[in-house]
Design a protein around this motif. Sequence first.
Motif, PDB file in Angstrom:
ATOM      1  N   THR A  72      12.340  12.055 -57.833  1.00  0.00           N
ATOM      2  CA  THR A  72      11.168  12.844 -57.480  1.00  0.00           C
ATOM      3  C   THR A  72      11.555  14.310 -57.385  1.00  0.00           C
ATOM      4  O   THR A  72      12.650  14.638 -56.935  1.00  0.00           O
ATOM      5  CB  THR A  72      10.602  12.401 -56.113  1.00  0.00           C
ATOM      6  N   THR A  73      10.639  15.161 -57.802  1.00  0.00           N
ATOM      7  CA  THR A  73      10.841  16.599 -57.686  1.00  0.00           C
ATOM      8  C   THR A  73       9.728  17.161 -56.813  1.00  0.00           C
ATOM      9  O   THR A  73       8.578  16.801 -56.973  1.00  0.00           O
ATOM     10  CB  THR A  73      10.799  17.281 -59.071  1.00  0.00           C
ATOM     11  N   HIS A  74      10.101  18.031 -55.905  1.00  0.00           N
ATOM     12  CA  HIS A  74       9.123  18.670 -55.033  1.00  0.00           C
ATOM     13  C   HIS A  74       9.255  20.182 -55.155  1.00  0.00           C
ATOM     14  O   HIS A  74      10.330  20.693 -55.469  1.00  0.00           O
ATOM     15  CB  HIS A  74       9.365  18.285 -53.567  1.00  0.00           C
ATOM     16  N   ARG A  75       8.160  20.855 -54.870  1.00  0.00           N
ATOM     17  CA  ARG A  75       8.174  22.310 -54.823  1.00  0.00           C
ATOM     18  C   ARG A  75       7.543  22.740 -53.506  1.00  0.00           C
ATOM     19  O   ARG A  75       6.487  22.265 -53.140  1.00  0.00           O
ATOM     20  CB  ARG A  75       7.390  22.909 -55.990  1.00  0.00           C
ATOM     21  N   ALA A  99       9.355  20.692 -46.262  1.00  0.00           N
ATOM     22  CA  ALA A  99      10.381  19.972 -47.017  1.00  0.00           C
ATOM     23  C   ALA A  99      11.058  18.918 -46.142  1.00  0.00           C
ATOM     24  O   ALA A  99      11.296  17.788 -46.576  1.00  0.00           O
ATOM     25  CB  ALA A  99      11.413  20.955 -47.571  1.00  0.00           C
ATOM     26  N   LYS A 134       8.616  15.967 -45.624  1.00  0.00           N
ATOM     27  CA  LYS A 134       8.483  15.165 -46.850  1.00  0.00           C
ATOM     28  C   LYS A 134       9.751  14.342 -47.089  1.00  0.00           C
ATOM     29  O   LYS A 134       9.672  13.151 -47.396  1.00  0.00           O
ATOM     30  CB  LYS A 134       8.199  16.076 -48.043  1.00  0.00           C
TER      31      LYS A 134
END
Length: 82
Positions: free
Chosen positions: A5-8, A41, A44
């Motif tokens: 998973t990638t988060h911003r 962050a 999450k």
Amino acid sequence: LSQETTHRFPIVSLPDLESKEDTDSELKRYYASLRASIAEARTKLGEELTAWRDAVGNAELGKEKSVKAEADEGEEEENADE
């Protein structure tokens, strides 16, 4: 659960600062944005790690029960032989 998973978590960019008043207010805004992004962050990541821990933990519980059951059966057989 996704394995990748990638988060911003965006933050306010720090503009070129001209005066002392601009510097103080812009730095406060920048660091407030930075703190908010870090908190988001952490939240999450914590949620995702908890989901993985629960999934893996439940799978491991099943393995432990079967191993204990096999060990108990082995002990009963040894006692029966005596």
